[in-house]
Design a protein around this motif. Structure first.
Motif, mmCIF file in Angstrom:
data_model
loop_
_atom_site.group_PDB
_atom_site.id
_atom_site.type_symbol
_atom_site.label_atom_id
_atom_site.label_comp_id
_atom_site.label_asym_id
_atom_site.label_seq_id
_atom_site.Cartn_x
_atom_site.Cartn_y
_atom_site.Cartn_z
ATOM 1 N N ALA A 124 55.294 -7.504 41.761
ATOM 2 C CA ALA A 124 54.855 -6.570 42.794
ATOM 3 C C ALA A 124 55.203 -5.129 42.445
ATOM 4 O O ALA A 124 56.300 -4.840 41.977
ATOM 5 N N LYS A 125 54.238 -4.241 42.693
ATOM 6 C CA LYS A 125 54.444 -2.808 42.472
ATOM 7 C C LYS A 125 54.288 -1.991 43.747
ATOM 8 O O LYS A 125 54.789 -0.866 43.834
ATOM 9 N N PHE A 126 53.565 -2.548 44.704
ATOM 10 C CA PHE A 126 53.379 -1.855 45.974
ATOM 11 C C PHE A 126 53.600 -2.819 47.128
ATOM 12 O O PHE A 126 53.334 -4.022 47.017
ATOM 13 N N TYR A 127 54.074 -2.267 48.224
ATOM 14 C CA TYR A 127 54.289 -3.041 49.449
ATOM 15 C C TYR A 127 53.536 -2.366 50.588
ATOM 16 O O TYR A 127 53.453 -1.131 50.662
ATOM 17 N N SER A 128 53.024 -3.184 51.510
ATOM 18 C CA SER A 128 52.345 -2.634 52.675
ATOM 19 C C SER A 128 52.551 -3.529 53.888
ATOM 20 O O SER A 128 52.501 -4.761 53.766
ATOM 21 N N ASP A 129 52.811 -2.921 55.054
ATOM 22 C CA ASP A 129 52.739 -3.645 56.315
ATOM 23 C C ASP A 129 51.271 -3.900 56.628
ATOM 24 O O ASP A 129 50.426 -3.016 56.415
ATOM 25 N N LYS A 146 52.500 1.118 56.949
ATOM 26 C CA LYS A 146 53.519 1.735 56.097
ATOM 27 C C LYS A 146 53.498 1.104 54.710
ATOM 28 O O LYS A 146 53.339 -0.108 54.562
ATOM 29 N N GLN A 147 53.690 1.948 53.704
ATOM 30 C CA GLN A 147 53.671 1.471 52.322
ATOM 31 C C GLN A 147 54.895 1.945 51.563
ATOM 32 O O GLN A 147 55.484 2.975 51.883
ATOM 33 N N ARG A 148 55.237 1.152 50.537
ATOM 34 C CA ARG A 148 56.384 1.499 49.689
ATOM 35 C C ARG A 148 56.044 1.236 48.230
ATOM 36 O O ARG A 148 55.272 0.311 47.916
ATOM 37 N N LEU A 149 56.630 2.021 47.362
ATOM 38 C CA LEU A 149 56.577 1.771 45.928
ATOM 39 C C LEU A 149 57.699 0.799 45.593
ATOM 40 O O LEU A 149 58.852 1.019 45.979
ATOM 41 N N VAL A 150 57.372 -0.278 44.883
ATOM 42 C CA VAL A 150 58.360 -1.312 44.580
ATOM 43 C C VAL A 150 58.870 -1.133 43.150
ATOM 44 O O VAL A 150 58.111 -1.255 42.183
ATOM 45 N N LEU A 151 60.157 -0.833 43.028
ATOM 46 C CA LEU A 151 60.826 -0.699 41.734
ATOM 47 C C LEU A 151 61.789 -1.880 41.567
ATOM 48 O O LEU A 151 62.040 -2.624 42.522
ATOM 49 N N PRO A 152 62.333 -2.084 40.369
ATOM 50 C CA PRO A 152 63.181 -3.267 40.140
ATOM 51 C C PRO A 152 64.312 -3.462 41.143
ATOM 52 O O PRO A 152 64.596 -4.582 41.536
ATOM 53 N N PHE A 153 64.969 -2.382 41.581
ATOM 54 C CA PHE A 153 66.129 -2.557 42.454
ATOM 55 C C PHE A 153 66.019 -1.784 43.772
ATOM 56 O O PHE A 153 66.986 -1.714 44.522
ATOM 57 N N ILE A 154 64.860 -1.208 44.026
ATOM 58 C CA ILE A 154 64.724 -0.403 45.248
ATOM 59 C C ILE A 154 63.246 -0.303 45.629
ATOM 60 O O ILE A 154 62.366 -0.407 44.771
ATOM 61 N N ILE A 156 60.743 2.372 47.620
ATOM 62 C CA ILE A 156 60.714 3.764 48.055
ATOM 63 C C ILE A 156 59.534 3.991 48.995
ATOM 64 O O ILE A 156 58.379 3.766 48.610
ATOM 65 N N PRO A 157 59.783 4.427 50.237
ATOM 66 C CA PRO A 157 58.677 4.731 51.158
ATOM 67 C C PRO A 157 57.754 5.795 50.569
ATOM 68 O O PRO A 157 58.212 6.783 49.988
ATOM 69 N N LEU A 158 56.452 5.584 50.715
ATOM 70 C CA LEU A 158 55.477 6.525 50.182
ATOM 71 C C LEU A 158 55.001 7.482 51.268
ATOM 72 O O LEU A 158 54.592 7.053 52.348
ATOM 73 N N PRO A 159 55.008 8.791 51.000
ATOM 74 C CA PRO A 159 54.391 9.742 51.943
ATOM 75 C C PRO A 159 52.899 9.438 52.063
ATOM 76 O O PRO A 159 52.292 8.876 51.140
ATOM 77 N N LYS A 160 52.304 9.832 53.164
ATOM 78 C CA LYS A 160 50.894 9.513 53.414
ATOM 79 C C LYS A 160 49.971 10.025 52.321
ATOM 80 O O LYS A 160 48.952 9.401 52.010
ATOM 81 N N ILE A 161 50.307 11.157 51.726
ATOM 82 C CA ILE A 161 49.411 11.726 50.713
ATOM 83 C C ILE A 161 49.345 10.858 49.451
ATOM 84 O O ILE A 161 48.434 11.012 48.636
ATOM 85 N N PHE A 162 50.302 9.946 49.288
ATOM 86 C CA PHE A 162 50.303 9.059 48.123
ATOM 87 C C PHE A 162 49.895 7.624 48.484
ATOM 88 O O PHE A 162 49.894 6.751 47.622
ATOM 89 N N GLN A 163 49.544 7.381 49.729
ATOM 90 C CA GLN A 163 49.227 6.026 50.153
ATOM 91 C C GLN A 163 47.757 5.700 49.935
ATOM 92 O O GLN A 163 46.888 6.569 49.992
#
Length: 206
Positions: A124-129, A146-154, A156-163
């Motif tokens: 997984a690289k991206f997460y979304s509700d 809401k979306q997040r960038l998925v990294l190996p250990f964290i 990161i919430p994505l600002p709307k401009i990057f979603q």
């Protein structure tokens, strides 16, 4: 009696779905839904996003190809993890001549917030509700929140401009006995970055 993650989220609204969509999203234990069809149109975003989409194919996330009348296959399988968590794996395959391109995901239930958690890509690289609702015609609508960038250990919430916010509408066409799907992923600045639309027919594996 076990209920699928989609039935749990929709609760009584689940029965407002078309009967064939109820069957599709019931997901009894160890059930598999497999279908084949044709996407009449698959589109990507602007050309300058090509390197990102090219990288995305490595993770079965996005891909740079586009076209019309693209053969399509979908396999949904229910998985019970070692911790007892119910998951639904989505494998979507697009056939561009001799190239196979994937758009895969794994979905979980968040019972506290009553939504579906969607992890896109493998790994997984991206997460979304995901919020689910029923259309007037008895179709299923899915909207990403809401979306997040998925990294190996964290994560990161994505600002709307990057979603890339997705809207998915799936219906059942009785006249043709097929499922019809429309998917559009939009960014608030770029506009549409990925979309596909077409139909598929169940292979009756439940």
């Amino acid at each position: 009696m076990q209920m699928s993650i989609y039935k749990k989220v929709l609760e009584n609204q689940f029965y407002d779905l078309h009967p064939m969509l109820q069957r599709r999203y019931e997901f009894k234990r160890n059930s598999i839904f497999k279908a084949t069809g044709v996407m009449k149109c698959v589109r990507g975003g602007p050309m300058w996003l090509f390197p990102i989409f090219w990288l995305g194919k490595k993770y079965k996330l996005f891909f740079p190809e586009s076209g019309k009348n693209i053969p399509f296959e979908i396999v949904n399988s229910q998985i019970i993890a070692s911790d007892g968590t119910e998951q639904v794996h989505w494998e979507r395959v697009f056939y561009f001549n001799h190239k196979k391109r994937f758009f895969n995901a794994r979905m979980y239930l968040n019972s506290e917030q009553n939504l579906i958690q969607d992890y896109l890509g493998e790994p997984a690289k991206f997460y979304s509700d995901l919020a689910l609702s029923i259309t007037k015609e008895g179709g299923l609508r899915i909207d990403s929140k809401k979306q997040r960038l998925v990294l190996p250990f964290i994560e990161i919430p994505l600002p709307k401009i990057f979603q890339g916010l997705a809207t998915v509408t799936e219906t059942y066409m009785e006249t043709k006995a097929v499922y019809y799907i429309q998917v559009q992923v939009k960014n608030p600045i770029i506009g549409t970055v990925f979309s596909y639309e077409g139909e598929f027919k169940s292979n009756d594996i439940f």
